[in-house]
Design an enzyme around this catalytic site. Structure first.
Site, short mmCIF file in Angstrom:
data_model
loop_
_atom_site.label_atom_id
_atom_site.label_comp_id
_atom_site.label_asym_id
_atom_site.label_seq_id
_atom_site.Cartn_x
_atom_site.Cartn_y
_atom_site.Cartn_z
N GLU A 67 0.75 -1.23 0.27
CA GLU A 67 -0.10 -0.09 -0.09
C GLU A 67 0.82 1.52 -0.16
O GLU A 67 2.37 1.15 -0.08
CB GLU A 67 -1.15 0.14 0.98
CG GLU A 67 0.03 -0.37 2.81
CD GLU A 67 -0.16 1.13 3.22
OE1 GLU A 67 -0.34 2.71 3.01
OE2 GLU A 67 -0.78 1.05 4.95
N LYS A 92 -3.75 -1.49 15.35
CA LYS A 92 -3.23 -0.15 16.12
C LYS A 92 -3.69 -0.60 17.27
O LYS A 92 -4.89 -0.03 17.65
CB LYS A 92 -3.11 1.24 15.74
CG LYS A 92 -2.33 0.81 14.11
CD LYS A 92 -2.46 2.46 13.17
CE LYS A 92 -1.29 2.82 12.40
NZ LYS A 92 -2.15 1.41 11.69
#
Length: 698
Positions: free
Chosen positions: A50, A184
Site C-alpha cells: 500500500e 493499532k
C-alpha cells in the site's frame, strides 16, 4: 486475421489474448507496471504494497527510503513488489522510481479508500491507497498476497459512533491475504476481532502463539482464532481459502520483532497521550491516525518511527516468504496432480489439440505514434491460444487433459511452459528453428490500433503426422477438443479416428474464417459438439450450401430465431451445438429430454425431437470487467467439465456462465482462481438463476 480499429474490438477476436492488467476495457482506470505484469504472466510470486504509508504515514525522506527498502526486501526474498497508488486519476499496480519519488514528495496527496476511488479517479487526482483500496487493486490484478503495516479497525466508542474502518469490510469481501502487524492500539481491538469474525474473515497469528499483536506491541490482550508457524503453513491456509472460492480474505497478524518490542511500553504511553490530545483538538475520522503517528514520533523522539519501519520491514519479509511458498505450493501441487506417464500407458479422459499464442501488446504514452523512431510506452506479455485456454480451464476444473500443440525452441516457449506448469503439456512439440506463435499489437494512448503483426505459421506444424503419435490417447479419450487453428488435414485425421472408435469430438471454430474447416468434407459428420458464435455458425452453414442471412440480427428475439434456424441442419449429425451469444448468454441446441437439452451423447435416433435452451449471461459491470478475451473459452471448458462429471444440463450451463464471469473479472484469459467449487452453482452465492427460455427446433 482481421485488423480491427479499436483494441476493445481487437480482444474479442478468439485465439488472440491481451494482458488486460495493463489495459482493459476500463483502460483509463488501471495500469500495471510491466515488471509486475511479466511476473504474473510467468506465475511468479508478487507482493502488493500500500502507499498511504508513503503519503500519510511518514515524513519525507523517511517515507521514500522506507518504500524503496521494502521493495528491495521483497525482491531479495524472490518476489516482485507491486506498490499500489492512484496517480493522476489512474490506479497503478507497481510504481517506477520516478512515481515513488513523486508520491513521496507530494504535499497534497489524497488518502484513497474504497469510497474515495470513484471521486479521486473522476477528478484525475493522486493519492496513497489504504488497505481497502490496495486490496481491490491487488485482487483485480491477480495478486493474492498484500503486505501492510497495520490495518484499520473499530474505533474506540465505535459502538456509538459506528466509526469502523473500510479495511474490515474489504477483508470480508475480497479474497486476498493481508499480512500486517495486527491492529493499532488506538483502536478497539476486541470489537475489531469480533467484527472480522462477523465478516467471515479468517484471522491467524504468524508464530508459535495465538497472541494477536497490537502493532507496536506483540500482544494486545486478545487472541487470534488460529496461528500458523511458518510460510508453508500460511501458504496452505491461503490456498485453502482460494480453492474454496470464499469471497473473503485472510488476516495474518505478524508480531513486531522482539528487539523492537522493548520500546513498546514507552510507545503505548505516548499513544495514549496523543489520543487524548486528538480528542481535545477535535480531530476525527481519517485525520486521527496520521496525527497520532506524528505526535507519537515526537513524544518518543523517533523511537516509534524506528519501530514502525522495523515492523514494516519484517512484514515485507514474512509476506514475501508466504508469496513464494504459495507459488511453490501451486507448482508442486500441479505436479502431484499431473504425475507424468509414459506414452505407452498414458490415458487422458480428454485430449485438446490446438494452438498456443504468446501476445505482446505495446501501448504508446502519446496520442500520436511516430514511425521510424522510438516512442515512449509500455509492453506486456500474456499467453493465449484457444486450445491452450480450454486445456487450462479443464486443468483447473479437475480434469487431466492432454494438450497437443507446437511451439518453437525459443525463449517464448520457455515462458509458455513455465506458465503452464499446472497443465499436461507432454503433447506439445518444441520444434527447432521454428518460432512460437506470437502476435504483436502497437496501440496508441487513446486505444487506436496503429499496427498489428502476427506470426502464427507454427500452428501448421500441428500436423496429421505429429498428432498420429497420440492415436492411442485419442482413441481412448472420453472427449477430444479441436480448435480451428490447426490444419484441415489434422482435423480430418482426428475425425476419422473418432468415427472408427466412436469418440466424441468438440470443435471450437476460433473465428469466422476458420469455422469452415471440418465442413469442407464429411469430417463434420463425426463431430459431436461445436461452440460457434453466430457469425461462425453462418460460415458453417454457408460451407454446406445452406442459405444464411445477409446481415446478422441485432435484437435478442431475432438472434435466437436465426441461431435456432442455422443450428437445425447441423444437428442432423452433431449431437449438440453451443451457440455463444456474448452479452446475450448462450443457446444450447440438441436432443429434447424431459423439457431440457440432453448434453450427453447417446446413440442417435432418427426420430429424436430437437429443442433449444437460452441461458442469459450473468451480469458483469464495466467496472468489474478486466478481460474479454477468454470468456468464451472459459465457458466451453467449464461446459466440457460439467458434461464429463455427468452434471445435469442446467448445472453445466451455469458452470460455463460462472467460469465466463470469472474470466471477465480476471486479468488473465482463464482466471487463476478457477476451481470446481468456484463454478459449482450449489456453492456459489449469486442471484437466483432465471429459468432458461425453451424453444422447439422444427
Amino acid at each position: 486475421m482481421r485488423i480491427l480499429k479499436r483494441v476493445s474490438a481487437l480482444v474479442l477476436r478468439r485465439g488472440v489474448t491481451t494482458y488486460q492488467n495493463s489495459w482493459s476495457i476500463k483502460d483509463c482506470l488501471f495500469r500495471v507496471h510491466p515488471s509486475v505484469s511479466q511476473a504474473l504472466a510467468e506465475n511468479k510470486p508478487v507482493v502488493a504494497l500500500e502507499s498511504t504509508i508513503i503519503t500519510h504515514g511518514m515524513p519525507y525522506p523517511h517515507n521514500l527510503n522506507t518504500a524503496k527498502e521494502v521493495e528491495a526486501i521483497v525482491r531479495a526474498e524472490g518476489a516482485a513488489p507491486a506498490t499500489v497508488a492512484v496517480i493522476e486519476g489512474e490506479v497503478h499496480v507497481g510504481l517506477s522510481s520516478d512515481e515513488l519519488e513523486q508520491l513521496a514528495r507530494s504535499t497534497n496527496s489524497q488518502k484513497v479508500s474504497r469510497r474515495d476511488l470513484p471521486f479521486i479517479i473522476s477528478k484525475g487526482l493522486s493519492g496513497g491507497t489504504t488497505v481497502s483500496a490496495t486490496m481491490i487493486a491487488a485482487h483485480r490484478a491477480g495478486i493474492p498476497v498484500f503486505v501492510t503495516g497495520g490495518i484499520g479497525g473499530v474505533h474506540r466508542d465505535g459502538e456509538n459512533s459506528l466509526d469502523i474502518s473500510a479495511d474490515l469490510t474489504e477483508l470480508g469481501r475480497t479474497p486476498i491475504a493481508v499480512v500486517s502487524a495486527g491492529v493499532k492500539s488506538i483502536l478497539d481491538i476486541g470489537r475489531t476481532l469480533e467484527y472480522l469474525e462477523t465478516q467471515g474473515v479468517c484471522v491467524a497469528t504468524y508464530g508459535a502463539s495465538k497472541h494477536f499483536p497490537a502493532f507496536f506491541s506483540p500482544q494486545s490482550g486478545f487472541n487470534s482464532a488460529y496461528n500458523v508457524c511458518n510460510p508453508e503453513e500460511a501458504a496452505k491456509l491461503l490456498e485453502s481459502t482460494l480453492s474454496l472460492g470464499l469471497q473473503s480474505g485472510v488476516l495474518l497478524a505478524v508480531p513486531i520483532p522482539e528487539e523492537h518490542a522493548a520500546a513498546g511500553q514507552q510507545i503505548e504511553e505516548a499513544i495514549q497521550a496523543a489520543v487524548t490530545e486528538a480528542s481535545v483538538k477535535g480531530i476525527t475520522g481519517r485525520d486521527v491516525t496520521p496525527f497520532i503517528l506524528q505526535k507519537v514520533n515526537e513524544l518518543t523522539q523517533g523511537k516509534s518511527l524506528q519501530a514502525n519501519i522495523a515492523l514494516i520491514h519484517n512484514n515485507a519479509r514474512v509476506g514475501s516468504q508466504i508469496a513464494c511458498a504459495l507459488s511453490k505450493l501451486k507448482t508442486n501441487g500441479s505436479k502431484d496432480r499431473h504425475m507424468q506417464k509414459t506414452p505407452e500407458d498414458s490415458r487422458s479422459d480428454i485430449v485438446v489439440v490446438g494452438g498456443i499464442n504468446v501476445d505482446f501488446i505495446a501501448k504508446g504514452k502519446t496520442k500520436t505514434l511516430h514511425f521510424g523512431q522510438t516512442n515512449p510506452g509500455s509492453v506486456c506479455q500474456s499467453f493465449g491460444g484457444v486450445g491452450r485456454n480450454i486445456a487450462d480451464s479443464l486443468s483447473r476444473l479437475g480434469q487431466r487433459p492432454l494438450f497437443i500443440s507446437a511451439t518453437g525452441d525459443d525463449s517464448n516457449a520457455d515462458a509458455v511452459f513455465n506458465y503452464c506448469k499446472h497443465m499436461d503439456t507432454s503433447g506439445v512439440a518444441r520444434l527447432q528453428q521454428q518460432s512460437t506463435a506470437t502476435y504483436c499489437a502497437v496501440i496508441t494512448d487513446s486505444g487506436e490500433l496503429s499496427l498489428g503483426l502476427g506470426d502464427m505459421d507454427i500452428h501448421q506444424q500441428i500436423t496429421e503426422q505429429y498428432v498420429s503419435q497420440f492415436e492411442k490417447q485419442l482413441s481412448s479419450a472420453s472427449l477430444v477438443c479441436l480448435d480451428g487453428n490447426i490444419p484441415v488435414s489434422t482435423i480430418n485425421y482426428v475425425c476419422s479416428v473418432a468415427k472408427e472408435h466412436n469418440i466424441h469430438v468438440w470443435y471450437e471454430p476460433t473465428d469466422a474464417e476458420k469455422a469452415c474447416k471440418p465442413f469442407l468434407s464429411d469430417a463434420w459428420k463425426s463431430l459431436s459438439y461445436s461452440s460457434p458464435n453466430l457469425a461462425e455458425l453462418c460460415t458453417m452453414n454457408k460451407t454446406l450450401g445452406f442459405t444464411t442471412p445477409a446481415v446478422l440480427p441485432s435484437t435478442l428475439d431475432e438472434i435466437l430465431d436465426v441461431a435456432v434456424a442455422l443450428s437445425r441442419p447441423l444437428l442432423e449429425h452433431l449431437h449438440c451445438l453451443v451457440v455463444t451469444l456474448g452479452a446475450n448468454g448462450v443457446l444450447l441446441c440438441g436432443e429434447h429430454d424431459a423439457g431440457s437439452v440432453n448434453l450427453r451423447p447417446r446413440k442417435q435416433n432418427k426420430q429424436r425431437q430437437l429443442c433449444a435452451l437460452h441461458y442469459p449471461a450473468l451480469t458483469v459491470t464495466p467496472e468489474e470487467t478486466m478481460n474479454v478475451s477468454g470468456a468464451g473459452d472459459s465457458l466451453a471448458g467449464a461446459l466440457m467439465a460439467g458434461i464429463l462429471q455427468h452434471k445435469d444440463t442446467d448445472s453445466c450451463a451455469q458452470m460455463g456462465l460462472l467460469a465466463a464471469k470469472m474470466s471477465l473479472a480476471s486479468p488473465h484469459p482463464i482466471a487463476p482462481v478457477l476451481t470446481i467449487d468456484s463454478v459449482d452453482p450449489n456453492k456459489v452465492q449469486t442471484q437466483n438463476w432465471p429459468k432458461p427460455g425453451f424453444m422447439w427446433i422444427r
